[in-house]
Design an enzyme around this catalytic site. Structure first.
Site: not given
Ligand code: GCO
Length: 449
Positions: A166, A353, A406
């Site tokens: 990301e 994800e 989180e």
């Molecule tokens: C992400 C995130 C996760 C978060 C998920 C939920 O890559 O944004 O990799 O770490 O926990 O997206 O918000």
């Protein structure tokens, strides 16, 4: 009945990230990361939570891998904490940190689970941040040094590599919106960082090829979808900018070797200057083996003058929301995947994800999270629609294997299919865990059931 069936060779998995699950934050020579610093800064993380202990996977990984094994996943996506390997970001290697990932990866392999390793899931060594972090091009070199080390050290064991998780969050969310570490609010800085990240990605891929590492490599941008409220050109354009911030901004340089002009123009109208050096775009546009896609939510949006960065506003269409407040918009998953395929062709895609936040608690050893099952069903159905429309999906990894830290929400938001009691660290399989297990076993599910 509405049977949604997947190809036999589809890879199924689950995902986590180092800072969110590992704990052991000060053990065996691990250096500090920007998330250690950020979570200790008052007001940044809800309830003052931090990742010191998290799910304690650092000590309980055998138990976690047992859960994966029983779940029947092919592939587990995890990330490596850079400061466990290089406590100062570069230079001297911390052997106990390296040893931990060997134990971890060996145990995955013994259990027949393919490791998918993310090199950067946000825990930048604080030592590098002290020199400016991703704003400083020397961090690019440090990342390449770290990734080369990892490729060589784990070759033959890890065959699936993700450079960055990301990059939008690492740049804009963390340095313009300021919600994540290091918490800056500066559009020029964030834009520079977005570029440096992509150069780091490209150079890491280049190193992977030069070293002739056996395996495949890609990166994992997060995407969203904004559906224009009407067919008015101004609504369409506003949505194109919103989506372009996630899709074209982070994918055109990789697949086309250039930045999207409509976005460059827009940023320039906000006073942002592009700081690109000779050779950067060549580095970024190294061919990759797959694209990782993270998708959670989308919305309907329309033009609104002087609203936000892109003169647009989301509309509250009264879609149901998950417990973190994100609208449930599976249609957007289908739309963004087909859009990416239209733009860049049938590049192999792993959904790295996708999942939902529901904070159901354990009662008598059971967690009834039917809403998560429904979310997963709707998104897997949208995924199958995209596959039938020509999107080249190779695998799906749900976020997350278990409840975890989180980020700015601390432990208040739960995305796991396994519940974690953060006082006792006891793991409890949720109903969604059993549903996912059954779906993987069958290779299909009934949408109406
Ligand atoms: C992400 C995130 C996760 C978060 C998920 C939920 O890559 O944004 O990799 O770490 O926990 O997206 O918000």
């Amino acid at each position: 009945m509405a049977i949604i069936e997947f190809p036999k060779d589809m890879k199924w998995g689950a995902a986590t990230a180092s800072y969110q699950v590992e704990g052991g934050a000060f053990e065996d020579g691990r250096g500090a990361s920007i998330w250690d610093t950020f979570s200790r800064t008052p007001g940044k993380v809800l309830n003052g939570d931090n990742g010191d202990v998290a799910c304690d996977t650092y000590h309980r990984y055998e138990e976690d891998i047992k859960l994966m094994k029983e779940l029947g996943i092919d592939s587990y996506r995890f990330s490596v904490a850079w400061p466990r390997i290089f406590p100062n970001g570069r230079g001297e290697v911390n052997q106990p940190g390296v040893d931990f990932y060997h134990r971890f990866v060996d145990t995955l392999l013994e259990n027949g689970i393919e490791p998918m390793c993310t090199l950067y899931h946000w825990d930048l060594p604080q030592a590098l941040q002290d020199e400016g972090g991703w704003a400083n091009r020397s961090t690019i070199d440090a990342f390449v040094e770290y990734s080369e080390f990892m490729f060589k050290e784990f070759q033959g064991k890890i065959k699936n590599w993700i450079t960055l998780n990301e990059p939008w969050c690492v740049s804009f969310l963390s340095n313009f919106i300021g919600e994540h570490a290091p918490g800056n609010k500066d559009l020029q800085l964030a834009t520079d960082i977005s570029h440096h990240l992509m150069v780091a990605h490209g150079r890491s891929v280049k190193a992977f090829r030069t070293l002739k590492i056996d395996g495949q490599i890609g990166y994992a941008p997060n995407v969203t979808w904004k559906e224009p409220f009407s067919n008015k050109q101004e609504d369409i354009d506003a949505c194109k900018r919103e989506v372009g911030w996630f899709v074209e901004w982070f994918m055109d340089p990789v697949f086309k070797g250039s930045y999207p002009q409509f976005m460059v123009d827009w940023f320039e109208s906000k006073g942002v200057k592009m700081n690109i050096q000779d050779g950067d775009l060549q580095d970024i546009s190294q061919p990759i083996d797959f694209l990782g896609i993270n998708y959670y939510t989308g919305n309907v949006a329309r033009y609104k003058e002087n609203s936000g960065l892109f003169d647009s506003e989301d509309l509250d269409m009264n879609y149901e929301r998950t417990d973190i407040g994100w609208p449930i918009y599976p249609e957007g998953f289908y739309k963004v995947l087909t859009y990416i395929t239209e733009l860049y062709g049938q590049v192999p895609i792993y959904i790295t994800e996708n999942g939902a936040c529901y904070n159901d608690e354990a009662e008598n050893g059971r967690v009834k999270d039917q809403r998560r099952i429904t979310y997963l069903q709707l998104h897997l159905a949208a995924l199958k629609r995209s596959m039938d429309s020509g999107v080249n999906i190779k695998g799906y990894l749900t976020w997350s294997l278990m409840d975890n830290f989180e980020w700015a929400f601390g432990y208040s938001m739960r995305f796991g299919i396994v519940h974690v009691d953060f006082r006792t660290l006891v793991r409890t399989k949720k109903d969604s865990y059993y549903w996912y297990k059954q779906t993987l076993e069958n290779g299909w599910f009934d949408l109406t059931y």
